[in-house]
Scaffold this active site. Structure first.
Site, mmCIF file in Angstrom:
data_model
loop_
_atom_site.group_PDB
_atom_site.id
_atom_site.type_symbol
_atom_site.label_atom_id
_atom_site.label_comp_id
_atom_site.label_asym_id
_atom_site.label_seq_id
_atom_site.Cartn_x
_atom_site.Cartn_y
_atom_site.Cartn_z
ATOM 1 N N CYS A 79 0.794 -1.236 0.000
ATOM 2 C CA CYS A 79 0.000 0.000 0.000
ATOM 3 C C CYS A 79 0.827 1.286 0.000
ATOM 4 O O CYS A 79 0.450 2.244 -0.696
ATOM 5 C CB CYS A 79 -1.018 -0.006 1.129
ATOM 6 S SG CYS A 79 -0.518 -0.800 2.640
ATOM 7 N N ARG A 82 7.796 -10.797 5.388
ATOM 8 C CA ARG A 82 7.687 -10.547 6.824
ATOM 9 C C ARG A 82 8.408 -11.655 7.566
ATOM 10 O O ARG A 82 8.292 -12.828 7.204
ATOM 11 C CB ARG A 82 6.218 -10.479 7.262
ATOM 12 C CG ARG A 82 5.472 -9.346 6.581
ATOM 13 C CD ARG A 82 4.016 -9.311 6.953
ATOM 14 N NE ARG A 82 3.272 -8.503 5.980
ATOM 15 C CZ ARG A 82 1.956 -8.502 5.863
ATOM 16 N NH1 ARG A 82 1.234 -9.241 6.666
ATOM 17 N NH2 ARG A 82 1.360 -7.753 4.951
ATOM 18 N N GLN A 114 0.516 -11.049 -2.543
ATOM 19 C CA GLN A 114 -0.850 -10.599 -2.298
ATOM 20 C C GLN A 114 -1.501 -10.149 -3.603
ATOM 21 O O GLN A 114 -0.856 -9.497 -4.427
ATOM 22 C CB GLN A 114 -0.848 -9.438 -1.308
ATOM 23 C CG GLN A 114 -0.398 -9.809 0.093
ATOM 24 C CD GLN A 114 -0.412 -8.616 1.018
ATOM 25 O OE1 GLN A 114 0.160 -7.576 0.722
ATOM 26 N NE2 GLN A 114 -1.062 -8.761 2.159
ATOM 27 N N ASP A 129 -3.146 -7.673 -4.337
ATOM 28 C CA ASP A 129 -3.432 -6.391 -3.713
ATOM 29 C C ASP A 129 -4.028 -5.402 -4.703
ATOM 30 O O ASP A 129 -3.595 -5.332 -5.854
ATOM 31 C CB ASP A 129 -2.140 -5.785 -3.164
ATOM 32 C CG ASP A 129 -2.197 -5.574 -1.671
ATOM 33 O OD1 ASP A 129 -3.306 -5.619 -1.129
ATOM 34 O OD2 ASP A 129 -1.144 -5.382 -1.061
ATOM 35 N N HIS A 170 -5.571 -1.153 -4.436
ATOM 36 C CA HIS A 170 -5.887 0.008 -3.606
ATOM 37 C C HIS A 170 -6.685 0.987 -4.440
ATOM 38 O O HIS A 170 -6.265 1.385 -5.531
ATOM 39 C CB HIS A 170 -4.602 0.624 -3.062
ATOM 40 C CG HIS A 170 -3.871 -0.315 -2.145
ATOM 41 N ND1 HIS A 170 -2.851 -1.126 -2.596
ATOM 42 C CD2 HIS A 170 -4.066 -0.605 -0.835
ATOM 43 C CE1 HIS A 170 -2.433 -1.867 -1.587
ATOM 44 N NE2 HIS A 170 -3.144 -1.579 -0.510
ATOM 45 N N LYS A 221 -12.211 -3.376 8.705
ATOM 46 C CA LYS A 221 -12.185 -4.228 7.516
ATOM 47 C C LYS A 221 -13.340 -5.224 7.531
ATOM 48 O O LYS A 221 -13.997 -5.448 8.563
ATOM 49 C CB LYS A 221 -10.849 -4.965 7.413
ATOM 50 C CG LYS A 221 -10.464 -5.770 8.647
ATOM 51 C CD LYS A 221 -9.102 -6.414 8.477
ATOM 52 C CE LYS A 221 -8.729 -7.215 9.738
ATOM 53 N NZ LYS A 221 -7.520 -8.028 9.542
ATOM 54 N N HIS A 249 -8.427 -0.784 0.698
ATOM 55 C CA HIS A 249 -7.478 -1.882 0.480
ATOM 56 C C HIS A 249 -8.302 -3.135 0.180
ATOM 57 O O HIS A 249 -9.300 -3.395 0.852
ATOM 58 C CB HIS A 249 -6.637 -2.140 1.720
ATOM 59 C CG HIS A 249 -5.902 -0.949 2.251
ATOM 60 N ND1 HIS A 249 -4.525 -0.891 2.312
ATOM 61 C CD2 HIS A 249 -6.347 0.223 2.767
ATOM 62 C CE1 HIS A 249 -4.156 0.269 2.848
ATOM 63 N NE2 HIS A 249 -5.250 0.957 3.132
#
Length: 644
Positions: A338, A367, A385, A387, A389, A473, A519
């Protein structure tokens, strides 16, 4: 008289001092017999506690999640009672219910241990005690009396827990000869517990601190019927057969290498084909929905994550900084996509007419998970991910959120995840320090999610304290084919990162305004999603997704040329497959193809080659007979269209 409101809105009047059991009995004798606990104005309480006036009451049974949790919490107390009887002097720490069962952390003392060989004796003692039908008795005690009790009992862990409790809020629960420090609630009596099984034992540190005493954690599970326990154990065996680590190896989808590093999966050719097909599936849906593909680096400057807040919140869980020859210059392996997308948004001026802007990326992030927490593909250190946005005006938030819900539902339907609930994950109002942003922005974000989920008619639950640090979320909690619960897709509303990155757009009145950020990740991560999918379908992937849709099996080498002709013709129709050209008996080839979970086995020999046909076997079903290639192609293609 007490005025009681039931979940359906109906009301009952009961005498003062009436309990949850009395409410259940007023509804039906069967409900009273099966009642385990009660909710009073949303709080779970003991069934036999007196009710307040004007309360909304719901009766909990084994069929309710909160009912099971209460049952298993009571079972933890029963196991603790058994351990005290079998291991005199044992010191008790904590014993909560968990998603499936319970555990208790205990200090057995020097030179004593528990192994799986001891489980039958403990289980026997639990059931022996359960037959006494001892009531779970609640008692309010003063802090001084509680300290005196556990001092005399020499229970140091209970004394430490008491340090943080306030006088007037301390309760004991007693069943039989066992008393514990506990807030409750509990089931009426031990007689409800008819089947017990200890599942595992391991070592843990008191309060998770490696410098504190190591304790023994004993896991167990109980049921109101022996039949329920047998069915549960059968499901566990099925889970072992479906384990994605086992099937991933057998189906040659992915591997791990110590030389590459723990938690860093290697995708093999078949696994890569499956993964890429999932990506293509979602990319196609995203293009139709107006998403713009972007690509960002695998690393970023430390300042990027300081600005976003990820460094403060997740720095300890990230890999250590990458230092360059330039003094003071530091980079991080990307923990989130993000912040990068915020910087893409800032590359050009934006007008209110330009919004919403939707950036999508299959971005790999890193991570540092502790080695003990790594687990196949479900917990890794590097993962991709899906992902996206979305940057939109405040008046567009709910509409955009609902469109994202549509994409998530499309993904779940296509992959046969039909049993799910949508969890509305909100901020913990008692611990706002965990989060960034103003109360006003949090209120706006939370209301947008709640309204969108309601308008979509989703079955929802609400969890306080489960929000991301920057916003609430909507998490999609999916049950797989054998009833296990997984968190997959997620959608989040964020008023905070646009503020931190100073994002803006020009409004109709020419003023500068902040966009709102959504997100979104329908898969969550490809690694975790593939793991859950493998276990959900047992490796029998949907026909449109599976890496190999067919395998051609020549009866002997004489028919290999025809086998390859069949393969080539099927590939012209965009079907995927291979030929087993090994010098093996046809029975062995069929058995190996079945083990490989290939949907269609196409056997070819003299008759097939002469008549330009194939003999078709379907995985798990057997012989479907002979047919021309055209008929087979038409059948397979129609199945894929129906699935999509």
């Amino acid at each position: 008289m007490l005025n009681i409101t039931l979940p359906d809105g109906s009301q009952r009047q009961l005498p003062d001092g009436a309990t949850g059991y009395d409410v259940a009995a007023s509804i039906s004798e069967g409900l009273a017999r099966n009642a385990l606990a009660v909710t009073v104005n949303g709080d779970v309480r003991d069934l036999h506690r007196a009710l307040p006036d004007n309360a909304t009451v719901s009766i909990l049974t084994w069929n309710d999640t909160a009912g099971k949790s209460t049952y298993w919490h009571s079972s933890a107390h029963l196991m603790a009672e058994a351990l005290e009887a079998l291991y005199p002097g044992v010191k008790l720490a904590i014993g909560p219910a968990i998603e499936n069962g319970f555990y208790y952390d205990v200090d057995l003392g020097e030179g004593r241990s528990i192994s799986s060989e001891d489980f039958p004796e403990i289980e026997k003692k639990m059931l022996e005690l359960a037959k006494n039908k001892s009531r779970y008795e609640r008692k309010e005690v003063s802090k001084a009396d509680a300290i005196a009790y556990f001092t005399e009992k020499q229970d140091p862990y209970k004394l430490e827990l008491l340090e943080n409790l306030e006088d007037g809020n301390i309760t004991f629960y007693t069943q039989g000869n066992f008393t514990d420090l506990c807030r409750g609630p509990h089931i009426p009596d031990t007689g409800n517990i008819k089947a017990a099984k200890l599942m595992n034992v391991g070592g843990v540190f008191w309060r998770g601190d490696a410098n504190r005493q190591q304790l023994t954690r004993v896991y167990g599970i109980t049921f109101p019927k022996a039949k329920d326990l047998a069915e549960y154990l059968e499901r566990l065996e099925e889970a072992k057969r479906r384990d994605h680590r086992k099937l991933g190896k057998e189906l040659k989808l992915f591997a791990f290498s110590e030389k590459v590093g723990a938690g860093l999966p290697l995708w093999l050719p078949k696994g890569t084909a499956l993964r890429e097909r999932l990506e293509q599936f979602l990319r196609k849906a995203q293009v139709k929905a107006g998403y713009l593909p972007v690509v960002t680096p695998h690393i970023g400057a430390k300042e990027l994550y300081v600005t976003s807040g990820h460094y403060e919140k997740y720095g300890a869980d990230s890999f250590q900084p990458i230092k360059t020859p330039n003094p003071g210059e530091e980079f991080f392996l990307k923990p989130m996509n993000c912040p990068h997308h915020c910087e893409i948004y800032k590359t050009e001026p934006r007008s209110y007419r330009d919004l919403p802007v939707r950036f999508a990326e299959f971005g790999t992030v890193y991570r540092y998970e502790q080695s003990g927490e790594l687990h196949g593909l479900t917990r890794v250190r590097g993962f991709t991910q899906d992902d996206a946005h979305l940057f939109c005006r405040p008046d567009q938030v709910k509409d955009e959120f609902m469109k994202v819900i549509d994409i998530v539902l499309y993904v779940l339907k296509a992959l046969d995840f039909n049993d799910f609930t949508a969890q509305i994950s909100l901020r913990d109002p008692e611990n706002k320090a965990k989060y960034i942003g103003t109360d006003e922005n949090w209120a706006l974000a939370e209301s947008a999610i709640i309204e969108a989920a309601a308008e979509k008619g989703l079955t929802t639950t609400t969890e306080l304290g489960e929000a991301a640090f920057y916003g609430p979320k909507l998490d999609f909690m999916v049950r797989d084919a054998i009833g296990r619960r997984w968190q997959l897709g997620t959608i989040q509303v964020d008023y905070n990162l646009p503020e931190r990155f100073d994002l803006e757009y020009t409004a109709a009145d020419n003023s500068k305004q902040r966009p709102v950020m959504i997100h979104r990740a329908p898969f969550g991560s490809l690694e975790r999603f593939v793991a859950v999918l493998i276990e959900h379908c047992g490796g029998n992937f949907p026909l449109w997704l599976t890496p190999e849709q067919f395998i051609v099996l020549p009866i002997s080498d004489k028919y290999s040329d025809y086998a390859y002709q069949v393969k080539a013709q099927l590939e012209q129709h965009d079907l995927r497959g291979t030929v087993d050209g090994r010098d093996e008996r046809i029975g062995r080839k069929i058995r190996d193809a079945e083990m490989g979970k290939i949907p269609y086995l196409l056997v070819v020999g003299e008759k097939e080659a002469q008549d330009n046909i194939i003999s078709v076997r379907k995985h798990g079903e057997g012989d479907l007979g002979s047919m021309p290639l055209e008929a087979f192609v038409k059948s397979v293609q129609s199945q894929m269209v129906e699935a999509m």
